[in-house]
Design a protein around this motif. Sequence first.
Motif, PDB file in Angstrom:
ATOM      1  N   PRO A 175      41.046  46.152  28.283  1.00  0.00           N
ATOM      2  CA  PRO A 175      40.177  44.992  28.038  1.00  0.00           C
ATOM      3  C   PRO A 175      39.191  45.184  26.894  1.00  0.00           C
ATOM      4  O   PRO A 175      38.857  44.228  26.201  1.00  0.00           O
ATOM      5  N   ASP A 304      46.421  44.405  28.829  1.00  0.00           N
ATOM      6  CA  ASP A 304      45.042  43.917  28.946  1.00  0.00           C
ATOM      7  C   ASP A 304      44.342  43.788  27.604  1.00  0.00           C
ATOM      8  O   ASP A 304      43.315  43.103  27.514  1.00  0.00           O
ATOM      9  N   LEU A 308      43.828  38.920  30.017  1.00  0.00           N
ATOM     10  CA  LEU A 308      43.287  39.300  31.314  1.00  0.00           C
ATOM     11  C   LEU A 308      43.519  38.143  32.277  1.00  0.00           C
ATOM     12  O   LEU A 308      43.166  37.001  31.984  1.00  0.00           O
TER      13      LEU A 308
END
Length: 558
Positions: A175, A304, A308
Amino acid sequence: MFTQAREDTVEGRERRAVDPVIIVGAGPVGLTLALALARQQVPSVVLDEGPGKDEHRLARTVVLREDTAALLERLTGASLADVGVRWAGWRSMRRKQVTQEIAFDDDAEPAPLHIAQHELTGALRAALAGERLAKIAVNSRLDTVEQEVSGVTAHTRGPQGTWWRGSYLVGCDGPRSTVRKLLDIRFPGRTAVERHAVAALRADLPWDGEALLHRTPPWRASGPPAAEVTGRPLPDGVWRLDWLLPPGKDLVTPEVLVARVRETLAGWSGGSTPPYELLDTGVHTVHHRLARRWRVGRVFLAGDAAHLLGTLGTQGLDEGLRDADNLAWKLALAWHHGPHEALLDSYQAERRAVVAARLRAADQALPLLRGGGGIRAYVPGAARGHDVLLTDGHLGRGPLGAPGSYAGSPLAPRHLEAETPVDTPPGAPVEDVRVTAEDGSFVRLRDRLGRGALLVLLIAPGTGVWERRHWVGAGIMPRLAAAVTALPCPAELLVAEGYPGAAAHTVLLIRPDGHLVTALNGVRAADLYAAAEAAVGGPARAAEEPSAAGATAASAAT
């Protein structure tokens, strides 16, 4: 094979043709991509910013659909069921009532696989340890990416900081992706769409091997009432329990979590808390984000780093693994046969569209399922419909979880006169039927995927009861074999007794990632050639320049 940066000499330009693919990030997606490339004879180097070991966290687990679990088992050569659990069934409850029960069956309803993430990455690392075409560089944190038409250069810092030279680079670094930031790619979306308190514990619960979704349980834990709790079994009597938390940023204290554990176990066990061993805890926060671009020149995003998702029981890792499967064969073809921009551009076009559709479906369902009542709460059957939606998310079905289709792909062939319908629409994943391979052996169709070749599958009833030597030179087989040999890209000819919805002599063209290109009525060499050419991005050009999406060079340092 694993080369550091070189000067731009004639020798250097010649050797860049064999530069590895640089993969940033050693999570499940990055390791899967490295294995998938190796199976297609493409070298890679995985830049792992950690020490090469994964923290054992039983509260951090993943649920894999049958197709993604099969992909990982094919790549690792190991049975993941040995370190995970395939659920025996699923039940949904509301207050004290069971609203839905599902018994899993290998054919009609394959069971999801529930596995601790460190077990999954351990299996992937073990497979890579014996792979000569892949290298993991530990303690290697990326801080610079530079690219030009001929390749990519990456710099890592740390005890062994150095420059790495690659043909392509894929950011699978999560992320907070450094690759995405260096490329200055926007990552818009929603923060903290859902929060869950998580506990992994060992206990005897009433549902042997079954997963459970319990909405509005009749007990009240300390603090706000639990709106929803999920129980998912792991090996050795271990369970992962997730409690949906109310909106806000209230801290989940150890005391509150233990109270939830005790009252939930007591509620499920008839009033008294059974013995249990608390093994791990955590808080899982779900965000919804989608990167604006998944490709800049020779640099790609996956997993990711690109998206997400994960509300309503959906599994983001499933989509990350499909990213790797989609990208691997396209990079392999470009690595072996030269850049093909239309094919490489199709990765973003296909995968981003599928994930965007998944996010839209979740965003549309959230107000219904988390709206807190209103008039919908009094509509007959509304609660049961909500339970079905949530079940779809948890089990990977319907718009919330089923594998996406590439029906609108730029790789889809156009105007084939001999195209014929089968039960699998073009662009969707094919069914895993038994086939006869070129050496005469019987295998599963899924076993032939991921080898860098298109699959041409002839439906020929009766071939399963005769040895291949009796029919390989009869009927339409010689014409089909000649047509396959003449295709503009590598292809493998397979034969099956049947396929859902396919008549005898139907010819299916299948991509290396298992998605159907087209089905043709008989041996139509011209249509087969046109479909194969479209599936790899159209006619290859000798010295293809990067597309507009790939023309931007990225060079930055943290």
